[in-house]
Design an enzyme around this catalytic site. Structure first.
Site, PDB file in Angstrom:
ATOM      1  N   GLU A   1     -34.629  16.499  20.359  1.00 24.12           N
ATOM      2  CA  GLU A   1     -34.499  16.057  18.974  1.00 24.12           C
ATOM      3  C   GLU A   1     -34.728  14.478  18.791  1.00 24.12           C
ATOM      4  OE1 GLU A   1     -30.816  16.659  16.738  1.00 24.12           O
ATOM      5  OE2 GLU A   1     -29.690  16.601  18.371  1.00 24.12           O
TER       6      GLU A   1
ATOM      7  N   LYS B   1     -29.155  15.185   8.860  1.00 24.17           N
ATOM      8  CA  LYS B   1     -27.716  15.361   9.494  1.00 24.17           C
ATOM      9  C   LYS B   1     -27.112  16.607   9.021  1.00 24.17           C
ATOM     10  CE  LYS B   1     -24.186  13.884  12.117  1.00 24.17           C
ATOM     11  NZ  LYS B   1     -24.437  14.178  13.525  1.00 24.17           N
TER      12      LYS B   1
ATOM     13  N   LYS C   1     -30.269  17.803  22.578  1.00 27.73           N
ATOM     14  CA  LYS C   1     -30.359  16.613  22.451  1.00 27.73           C
ATOM     15  C   LYS C   1     -31.430  15.707  22.687  1.00 27.73           C
ATOM     16  CE  LYS C   1     -27.500  16.104  20.906  1.00 27.73           C
ATOM     17  NZ  LYS C   1     -26.590  16.891  20.050  1.00 27.73           N
TER      18      LYS C   1
ATOM     19  N   GLU D   1     -27.520  22.497  25.378  1.00 28.25           N
ATOM     20  CA  GLU D   1     -27.245  21.437  24.338  1.00 28.25           C
ATOM     21  C   GLU D   1     -28.034  19.929  24.949  1.00 28.25           C
ATOM     22  OE1 GLU D   1     -26.006  20.536  21.601  1.00 28.25           O
ATOM     23  OE2 GLU D   1     -25.126  18.531  21.686  1.00 28.25           O
TER      24      GLU D   1
ATOM     25  N   TRP E   1     -34.782  15.435   1.676  1.00 30.71           N
ATOM     26  CA  TRP E   1     -35.260  16.239   2.899  1.00 30.71           C
ATOM     27  C   TRP E   1     -36.261  17.047   2.221  1.00 30.71           C
ATOM     28  CZ3 TRP E   1     -35.295  21.107   5.149  1.00 30.71           C
ATOM     29  CH2 TRP E   1     -35.719  21.257   6.260  1.00 30.71           C
TER      30      TRP E   1
ATOM     31  N   CYS F   1     -30.690  16.734   1.453  1.00 37.78           N
ATOM     32  CA  CYS F   1     -30.770  15.737   0.147  1.00 37.78           C
ATOM     33  C   CYS F   1     -29.477  15.145  -0.148  1.00 37.78           C
ATOM     34  CB  CYS F   1     -31.790  16.186  -1.072  1.00 37.78           C
ATOM     35  SG  CYS F   1     -33.234  17.185  -0.657  1.00 37.78           S
TER      36      CYS F   1
ATOM     37  N   HIS G   1     -37.951  35.536  35.460  1.00 39.44           N
ATOM     38  CA  HIS G   1     -38.254  36.698  34.442  1.00 39.44           C
ATOM     39  C   HIS G   1     -39.524  36.143  33.500  1.00 39.44           C
ATOM     40  CE1 HIS G   1     -35.314  39.266  36.065  1.00 39.44           C
ATOM     41  NE2 HIS G   1     -34.446  38.371  35.746  1.00 39.44           N
TER      42      HIS G   1
ATOM     43  N   ARG H   1     -28.799  12.675   5.284  1.00 41.95           N
ATOM     44  CA  ARG H   1     -28.838  13.769   4.583  1.00 41.95           C
ATOM     45  C   ARG H   1     -30.477  14.347   4.462  1.00 41.95           C
ATOM     46  NH1 ARG H   1     -24.190  16.084   2.330  1.00 41.95           N
ATOM     47  NH2 ARG H   1     -25.399  17.467   1.127  1.00 41.95           N
TER      48      ARG H   1
ATOM     49  N   ASN I   1     -29.940  18.263  -5.222  1.00 37.84           N
ATOM     50  CA  ASN I   1     -29.649  19.030  -3.551  1.00 37.84           C
ATOM     51  C   ASN I   1     -29.481  20.306  -3.638  1.00 37.84           C
ATOM     52  OD1 ASN I   1     -26.953  18.775  -1.462  1.00 37.84           O
ATOM     53  ND2 ASN I   1     -28.827  19.190  -0.967  1.00 37.84           N
ATOM     54  N   GLY I   2     -30.184  21.135  -2.857  1.00 37.96           N
ATOM     55  CA  GLY I   2     -30.280  22.390  -2.902  1.00 37.96           C
ATOM     56  C   GLY I   2     -31.593  23.323  -3.070  1.00 37.96           C
TER      57      GLY I   2
HETATM   58  O1  M6R Z   1     -22.625  19.864  10.429  1.00 38.39           O
HETATM   59  P1  M6R Z   1     -22.965  21.051  11.444  1.00 38.39           P
HETATM   60  O2  M6R Z   1     -22.042  20.883  12.503  1.00 38.39           O
HETATM   61  O3  M6R Z   1     -22.570  22.470  10.852  1.00 38.39           O
HETATM   62  O4  M6R Z   1     -24.419  21.003  11.855  1.00 38.39           O
HETATM   63  C1  M6R Z   1     -25.158  21.898  12.609  1.00 38.39           C
HETATM   64  C2  M6R Z   1     -26.380  21.412  13.309  1.00 38.39           C
HETATM   65  O5  M6R Z   1     -27.164  21.318  12.343  1.00 38.39           O
HETATM   66  C3  M6R Z   1     -26.339  20.038  14.287  1.00 38.39           C
HETATM   67  O6  M6R Z   1     -25.303  20.678  15.219  1.00 38.39           O
HETATM   68  C4  M6R Z   1     -27.488  19.780  14.950  1.00 38.39           C
HETATM   69  O7  M6R Z   1     -28.102  20.761  15.753  1.00 38.39           O
HETATM   70  C5  M6R Z   1     -27.361  18.497  15.477  1.00 38.39           C
HETATM   71  N1  M6R Z   1     -28.355  17.586  14.702  1.00 38.39           N
HETATM   72  C6  M6R Z   1     -27.798  18.428  16.810  1.00 38.39           C
HETATM   73  O8  M6R Z   1     -27.672  17.374  17.232  1.00 38.39           O
END
Ligand code: M6R
Length: 605
Positions: free
Chosen positions: A485, A600, A482, A478, A74, A2, A501, A27, A98-99
Site C-alpha cells: 500500500e 484512512k 503494508k 499484513e 475520496w 470523504c 499449488h 478520509r 460524505n457517503g
Molecule cells: O478503520 P478500520 O480499522 O475499520 O479500517 C480497516 C482497513 O481499511 C484498514 O485496516 C486498511 O486496510 C489499512 N489502511 C491498512 O494499513
C-alpha cells in the site's frame, strides 16, 4: 469516505474550514473545496488534489463570510477533478457530502426531465438540485421532502443563500457530529478538526437533521420533530495529531507502539487480572458459546486472522476470521451462541458496520474493538473494547494494529479462563508476558540496521512474496499489505503450504521472498517451502525470533526479534514488517502517509 466540515460563528470561516479539512484529509485527498456565505453571496473555491492546493488557490481569491462548509474527497462517482469536487451547488444551495446516494441516476433523470442541468459526474449533485426543486422559502420543508427520497448513506452539510445565519446538516449511515462552541458551532465528520476549538459535541444518530446558528443547535428526529440531544464532553486523545520530530506520521506511529500497547493493556488489566468493566455476558453464556467470528477489513481482518489461531488453541473454541465486506452478504448460520467480534480502528468502516448489523439481526453476541470511543461500531455493538492507540493519521495502520492484537490476546485469555479452557496459572503467565510486549517492541524499534539494508535491496523490485503458516500466514498477509500500500510493489501474502499449488510458478531468479517463522513446531515445514523457492532462484530473507536463529543456519539473510511466548509472537513479528514497508517507501521517495487512491477511513462499501 470523504470528510465534511462546517462552521457558523463570529470569525471568518475560511481559515477554520481549511484547518479542519487538514484534520480530515485522512478520509480522502482527491480534491478539496469550500463554500462560504456572506450575506446572500456564496463563494465556492475548489481544487483537485490535497487541501494544500485549495489553500494555495485561496491566497489569490478571498472567500469572506462567517458561515461555510468544506469537503475533502475520496472519489466514488466521477474523476478526481475540480468539477466533481464539493460543494455541489444549485441556485440557492451548496452541499458537501460524505457517503453514496445509491439511487442518484434515477433522481438525476427525473430532475433532468424537470429542466435541471447537471455540471458534475457526482452522485452528490442531485442533493442541491432536489433541495432546489423542493424549496419555497423553508429549508426545513425542503429537507423534509428531499431526504426521504435519498437511498444510500450520507452526512450532509448544507447552506442556503437565503439563510445567512443558519447551517444545516443531516446524517444517515455516515458519521457526523456537531461541535458546540461559545458563540460558534461546527459540524464535522469526526472530532479531529474540533480539537482546540471546543470539547463539547452532539453526536447525531441516523435519520437526524439539525439546524444550527452561532448560538443554537436544534436537532430533529426521523419525523422532523425536535429531539433533545445530550451535549457530551469529548475525550481528548492522549497523543497529538502532529508529526513532532518525525519525518512521517507512519514512522511516529510505529515508534508510539510501545506506549500505545502499554496503555491498551493497562486499560483492561489491574496488574494481576484482566478486567473488562461491565462485561455483559455471563460465565454460562461464555461457556455455551459455540463459535467465534472475528470480522474486519484490510489490516483489521489480518489481526483477526492472527487471533483466530490463539482462540482455537487457548480458548478451545472454533473461531473464524472473515472479511466484513464478504460476511455482510453471506447467509451465515448465527444465533445467540455465536460471538461476533468486530475489529475497526476508525469504528466507521461501512462494511464492518454492516457486518455488525447482520450479526445483531441474527441474534449473535457482539463485541467491538475500536480506537474511537463514540464511533458508530462502538455504539452499535453490545460491548466495546477501546484500544488506546490515540489518533492514527497515516493511512497504513501500525499502532492501531498492535493495540488490536494486544486487546484480542486479552479477550482470548479472558474467554479461555471463563470457559474453563485454560488454567489460572496460564492466564497469569499470559498476562505477565503481555505486559512485557511494549519493552520487546521497543527492542525491535532500536534495531533498524538490517531492515534498512533490506529496504535498500528490495526497493527496485516489482514483486515480493510473504510466506508463512497459520498465524505467521496472517502476519505474511499484513506484511504484504503494508509494503504494497505504501511502496506500490506488487506483494502477495501466501500460506507457505499453498506455494506449490500455483503461486510457485511466479518465482524466478532474484524474486524477493520473505519467510515468516515464529513457531518451532512449524519451522521445518516453512523452511522446506523456502528451500523450494531458493531452488528456483528466489532471494529469501527470514523473519524469526532470536531463539530460532540457530535453526536457520542455512539462510544467509535472517532478521530476528526478541523471544516471547508463542501466542504473543505474531504481535511482535509484525513490527519489523511495518518498518520494512516504511523504509522501502522512503527509499522510493513516495508519499508514505497518503498513498495514492487510498483513504484512512472507508465509509463507503
Ligand atoms: O478503520 P478500520 O480499522 O475499520 O479500517 C480497516 C482497513 O481499511 C484498514 O485496516 C486498511 O486496510 C489499512 N489502511 C491498512 O494499513
Amino acid at each position: 469516505m470523504c470528510g465534511i466540515i462546517g462552521y457558523i460563528g463570529r470569525s471568518e470561516a475560511t481559515g477554520i474550514l481549511i484547518k479542519g479539512l487538514k484534520g480530515l484529509e485522512y478520509r480522502g485527498y482527491d480534491s478539496g473545496g469550500i463554500g462560504v456565505l456572506n450575506g446572500k453571496e456564496l463563494t465556492v473555491v475548489k481544487a483537485a488534489g490535497e487541501i494544500k492546493n485549495l489553500e494555495k488557490k485561496l491566497k489569490d481569491c478571498r472567500a469572506p463570510g462567517r458561515l461555510g462548509i468544506g469537503h475533502t474527497r475520496w472519489a466514488t462517482h466521477g474523476a478526481a477533478n475540480e468539477t466533481n469536487a464539493h460543494p455541489q451547488v444549485s441556485a440557492h444551495f451548496a452541499v458537501v457530502h460524505n457517503g453514496i446516494i445509491e439511487n442518484y441516476r434515477e433522481i438525476k433523470e427525473s430532475l433532468i426531465m424537470s429542466g435541471f442541468t447537471f455540471n458534475s459526474d457526482t452522485d452528490t449533485e442531485v442533493v442541491p438540485k432536489l433541495l432546489e426543486l423542493n424549496y419555497s422559502g423553508s429549508v426545513e420543508d425542503a429537507l423534509k421532502k428531499t431526504l426521504p427520497l435519498l437511498k444510500g448513506s450520507y452526512a450532509l452539510g448544507i447552506i442556503c443563500t437565503e439563510k445567512s445565519d443558519t447551517l444545516y446538516c443531516a446524517k444517515n449511515g455516515s458519521p457526523l457530529i456537531i461541535g458546540a462552541g461559545n458563540g460558534e458551532n461546527y459540524i464535522s465528520s469526526d472530532i479531529n478538526p474540533l480539537l482546540g476549538r471546543t470539547d463539547k459535541a452532539v453526536y447525531l444518530d441516523d435519520g437526524e437533521t439539525a439546524r444550527i446558528s452561532a448560538d443554537e443547535i436544534t436537532v430533529f428526529g426521523k419525523d422532523f420533530e425536535p429531539v433533545e440531544k445530550e451535549i457530551k464532553s469529548v475525550e481528548l486523545p492522549q497523543s497529538s495529531a502532529s508529526k513532532g520530530n518525525f519525518e512521517h506520521f507512519m514512522l511516529k506511529e510505529i515508534y508510539e507502539q510501545p506506549a500505545a500497547v502499554a496503555a491498551t493493556l493497562d486499560s483492561v488489566t489491574n496488574g494481576e487480572n484482566i478486567v473488562f468493566r461491565d462485561f455483559p455476558f455471563t460465565d454460562d453464556e461464555i461457556k455455551n458459546l459455540s463459535r467465534i467470528y472475528i470480522i474486519g477489513c484490510g489490516s483489521a481482518y489480518h489481526v483477526g486472522l492472527m487471533a483466530k489461531y490463539a482462540f482455537e488453541k487457548i480458548a478451545k473454541i472454533p473461531c473464524f476470521a472473515e472479511y466484513a465486506g464478504e460476511f455482510r452478504y453471506e447467509e451465515p448460520v448465527l444465533d445467540s451462541r455465536c460471538l461476533v467480534v468486530i475489529i475497526s480502528q476508525s469504528g466507521e468502516t461501512a462494511d464492518s458496520l454492516a457486518a455488525l448489523k447482520q450479526a445483531r439481526e441474527h441474534g449473535a453476541k457482539t463485541i467491538s474493538i475500536v480506537n474511537v470511543a463514540e464511533s458508530s461500531i462502538a455504539k452499535m455493538s453490545e460491548y466495546s473494547l477501546l484500544t488506546k492507540a490515540g489518533p492514527e493519521i497515516a493511512v497504513a495502520t501500525t499502532k492501531a494494529f498492535s493495540c488490536q492484537a494486544a486487546m484480542l490476546n486479552m479477550l482470548c485469555v479472558y474467554i479461555a479462563l471463563h470457559r474453563g479452557a485454560c488454567s489460572a496459572v496460564f492466564a497469569e503467565i499470559a498476562l505477565n508476558m503481555s505486559l512485557l510486549l511494549p519493552k520487546k517492541i521497543q527492542r525491535v524499534l532500536n534495531n533498524t540496521e538490517k531492515i534498512k539494508e533490506t529496504a535498500m535491496r528490495i526497493k527496485d523490485t516489482d514483486k515480493c512474496f510473504f510466506l508463512g503458516r497459520n498465524a505467521d500466514y496472517a502476519a505474511a498477509l499484513e506484511g504484504a499489505l503494508k509494503l504494497k500500500e505504501i511502496s506500490y510493489i506488487d506483494c502477495v501474502g501466501c500460506p507457505a503450504s499453498e506455494l506449490k499449488h500455483g503461486t510457485i510458478s511466479l518465482i524466478e531468479k532474484g524474486t524477493v521472498c520473505f519467510g515468516i517463522i515464529s513457531s518451532r513446531r512449524l519451522l521445518p515445514k516453512t523452511v522446506s517451502n523456502l528451500q523450494e523457492v531458493i531452488s528456483r532462484g528466489a532471494d529469501v530473507t527470514v523473519f524469526a525470533p532470536e531463539s530460532l536463529g540457530n535453526s536457520l543456519g542455512e539462510f544467509t539473510k535472517v532478521i530476528t526479534y526478541p523471544d516471547i511466548i508463542e501466542f504473543l509472537t505474531p504481535s511482535l513479528e509484525i513490527v519489523p514488517l511495518q518498518m520494512l514497508a516504511y523504509y522501502t517507501a522512503k527509499e522510493k521517495g513516495l508519499p508514505i502517509d497518503k498513498p495514492r487512491n487510498l483513504a484512512k477511513s472507508v465509509t463507503v462499501e
